[in-house]
Design an enzyme around this catalytic site. Structure first.
Site, PDB file in Angstrom:
ATOM      1  N   LYS A  62       0.841  -1.206   0.000  1.00  0.00           N
ATOM      2  CA  LYS A  62       0.000   0.000   0.000  1.00  0.00           C
ATOM      3  C   LYS A  62       0.875   1.255   0.000  1.00  0.00           C
ATOM      4  CE  LYS A  62      -3.768  -2.490   2.180  1.00  0.00           C
ATOM      5  NZ  LYS A  62      -4.458  -2.896   3.407  1.00  0.00           N
ATOM      6  N   GLN A 106      -5.133  -1.804   9.613  1.00  0.00           N
ATOM      7  CA  GLN A 106      -4.777  -3.069   8.945  1.00  0.00           C
ATOM      8  C   GLN A 106      -5.267  -4.256   9.774  1.00  0.00           C
ATOM      9  OE1 GLN A 106      -3.198  -3.362   5.836  1.00  0.00           O
ATOM     10  NE2 GLN A 106      -3.724  -5.500   6.063  1.00  0.00           N
ATOM     11  N   ASP A 129     -11.108   2.342   4.041  1.00  0.00           N
ATOM     12  CA  ASP A 129     -11.470   0.952   3.746  1.00  0.00           C
ATOM     13  C   ASP A 129     -12.970   0.771   3.537  1.00  0.00           C
ATOM     14  OD1 ASP A 129      -9.415  -0.786   3.362  1.00  0.00           O
ATOM     15  OD2 ASP A 129      -9.090  -1.198   5.486  1.00  0.00           O
TER      16      ASP A 129
END
Ligand code: NAP
Length: 313
Positions: A62, A106, A129
């Site tokens: 990422k 994460q 997200d």
């Protein structure tokens, strides 16, 4: 566009890596053309807790993707034993930080951390997200908002290959908040007739054999073989697993692990009309959608007139 590989497969390979590369190029151009007006680059904050090895790889991917397109990424790495409340305090600081447009936590998290509480603490407009309750509600109601990256990536990949969805019979295996449920909603919004299967589903094969499009997000390595597939179906494999390589190939090819998905790629390729590989299918598309969410939020925070539809290929 038919793809034939060394196994004699005739399925079209849905190349997420290639499509993600095209998306990144468009996003990079969009960021650089608006940088002066915005006065700052887009910012993505990544929260990492503990030392999960796979998470380290995903975060590094990422960060690299952010660097390629001009998004500033900041990784906040906390000890394995940090409390939920302490992480929430950090998230609240990031919510107030005007240089941060997107925040992601994460997953997976250590056991003592309350995942739902962390996701709830993120400002919904910085929810990179797309997993905040408000944004899942927006998806349910077909309202605008950051979308869950993995299912949004699947939709973008299918769209890019002009795979028809309307009126098709779709089976989604898996009902997680991360993948299965938002995936089913997105496919339903695209006018597919969707069935969601899960671990208590009986006679899974008889269901999946009816699917024109099968999306597999069960988290079980190579669970889906050809006996689950309708002739000429489109198969999307969301699963990703690291498995030890056989000793001989580990020494000759470098690296001790091999990536595989939930689908037996070679066997299923002989029946399907199109299939995503693992790696190089859904994974890169997930990262692209993270960038899309972050840039979209930057656009809103900086009052840019940029339209995301103009940015995407
Ligand atoms: P998860 O939370 O473990 O959910 C798995 C789902 O599959 C559950 O709903 C479960 O049913 C269902 N399931 C498990 N075994 C089954 C079986 N034998 N038959 C039918 N359904 C079954 O996993 P997830 O977070 O959704 O992730 C799924 C996979 O996608 C994992 O391999 C993950 O690593 C991968 N993933 C990849 C990406 C990417 O970017 N490529 C992103 C996210 C996740 P129950 O609800 O009944 O337990």
């Amino acid at each position: 566009m038919l793809y034939r590989d060394s196994y004699g497969s005739m399925a079209l390979r849905l190349d997420g890596r290639k499509v993600a590369g095209e998306i990144e190029k468009c996003l990079k151009d969009g960021v650089s053309s608006c940088l002066k007006q915005a006065g700052r680059p887009p910012g993505l904050a990544v929260i990492r807790i503990g030392d999960d090895a796979a998470s380290a790889v995903y975060i590094s991917n990422k960060e690299k993707a952010c660097a390629r397109i001009g998004v500033k990424s900041l990784v906040f790495h906390f000890n394995q034993d940090i409390s939920t409340q302490d992480v929430i305090k950090e998230i609240e600081k990031l919510n107030r930080n005007e240089l941060v447009d997107g925040i992601l936590v994460q997953l997976p998290l250590p056991k003592q951390i309350d995942e739902a509480e962390l996701l709830k603490a993120i400002d919904p407009d910085k929810d990179a997200d797309g997993l905040h309750t408000l944004n899942l509600g927006r998806l349910l109601k077909d309202e605008e908002g950051p979308r869950s990256c993995t299912p949004a990536g699947v939709m973008m990949l299918l769209d890019n290959y002009q795979i028809p969805i309307e009126g098709k019979r779709v089976v989604v295996i898996g009902r997680s908040i991360l993948v299965g449920k938002p995936m089913a909603l997105m496919l339903q919004s695209a006018n597919a007739t969707v069935t969601v299967a899960h671990s208590r589903t009986r006679d899974l094969a008889s269901l999946t054999k009816q699917a024109d499009l099968l999306v597999v997000a069960a988290g079980k390595p190579r669970m889906i073989g050809p006996e689950y597939i309708k002739d000429k179906a489109v198969v999307v494999d969301v699963g990703i697993h690291r498995q030890p390589k056989p000793i001989a190939s580990a020494s000759s090819q470098g690296g001790k692990t091999l990536l595989c998905g939930d689908v037996c790629f070679e066997e299923v390729s002989k029946i399907a009309s199109a299939i995503t590989p693992v790696p190089g299918g859904v994974g890169p598309m997930t990262v692209s959608m993270l960038l899309v969410n972050t840039i979209n939020s930057w656009k809103n925070h900086c009052g840019l007139s940029l339209r995301m539809t103009d940015l995407l290929p």
